[in-house]
Design an enzyme around this catalytic site. Structure first.
Site, PDB file in Angstrom:
ATOM      1  CB  CYS A  76     -29.147 -13.155 -46.108  1.00 56.99           C
ATOM      2  SG  CYS A  76     -27.828 -13.051 -47.466  1.00 56.99           S
ATOM      3  CG  HIS A 176     -30.079  -8.111 -46.109  1.00 61.41           C
ATOM      4  ND1 HIS A 176     -29.756  -9.377 -44.903  1.00 61.41           N
ATOM      5  CD2 HIS A 176     -28.954  -9.054 -47.213  1.00 61.41           C
ATOM      6  CE1 HIS A 176     -28.148 -10.248 -45.039  1.00 61.41           C
ATOM      7  NE2 HIS A 176     -27.900  -9.416 -46.488  1.00 61.41           N
ATOM      8  CD  GLU A 178     -31.824  -7.332 -43.042  1.00 60.81           C
ATOM      9  OE1 GLU A 178     -30.691  -8.146 -43.041  1.00 60.81           O
ATOM     10  OE2 GLU A 178     -32.498  -8.249 -43.590  1.00 60.81           O
TER      11      GLU A 178
END
EC number: 4.3.2.10
Length: 194
Positions: A76, A176, A178
């Site tokens: 990001c 992202h 994650e």
């Protein structure tokens, strides 16, 4: 071992949780010597580009980050900081990638920030081993890197932008991983295997 750079830019918990789910060993640090000796470096980031670059300078990490030979992944804002320059705060960034980062222009029907799931295309990087063309990943951003020869994946939001970048041992994901479900887990696992 993954060295996560902790430079006071947002919540690191989701990145840490993702690495723990993958069984990865990690450490959080802002110590330049520890970063120089890392096996892999992860540069996350949430927030504003000029303030984040200021924190990297304060912690003595700018030259360290520019000279790493191990695999490096920016996520990001972390990816944006690896670029040449950001319109956000008219900020000179690290210059690993020659891309400029620009705010999404106002367009009818498109909300800024770009929040939610979107697809990635034209995949070209070891990060995308086993990832299908058109896979969906999760974004939260108002600024995006232009496309160029370093673009490793594109996404369209009122026009194409670099959803991912790669150059030598440096990689970036505007999205992202994650927070991107099974695809994100695979992308992080691919990074861990570099």
């Amino acid at each position: 071992m993954v060295t996560i750079i902790d430079y006071d830019t947002g919540n690191l918990r989701s990145v840490v949780n993702a690495l723990e789910r993958l069984g990865a060993d990690y450490t959080l640090t802002a110590d330049p010597a520890a970063v120089r000796n890392a096996e892999r470096v992860l540069l996350p980031g949430v927030g504003e580009a000029s303030a984040a670059m200021g924190r990297l300078r304060e912690k003595g990490l700018v030259e360290t980050l520019k000279n790493l030979e191990c695999p490096v992944l920016g996520i990001c804002l972390g990816m944006q900081l690896l670029c040449a320059r950001s319109e956000e705060g008219d900020t000179e960034c690290l210059g690993i990638f020659p891309n400029r980062v620009r705010r999404f222009p106002p367009r009818i029907g498109l909300k800024v920030p770009h929040v939610g799931w979107n697809s990635i295309h034209r995949l070209r990087s070891p990060l995308y081993e086993g990832i299908e063309e058109g896979e969906y990943v999760y974004y939260v951003h108002s600024y995006a890197a232009e496309t160029n020869a370093c673009t490793a994946a594109t996404t369209d939001y009122g026009g194409p932008f670099s959803g991912s970048l790669c150059r030598d041992n440096y990689f970036g994901c505007q999205f992202h991983p994650e927070k991107s479900g099974a695809a994100g887990r695979r992308i992080l696992a691919n990074f861990l295997s570099l």
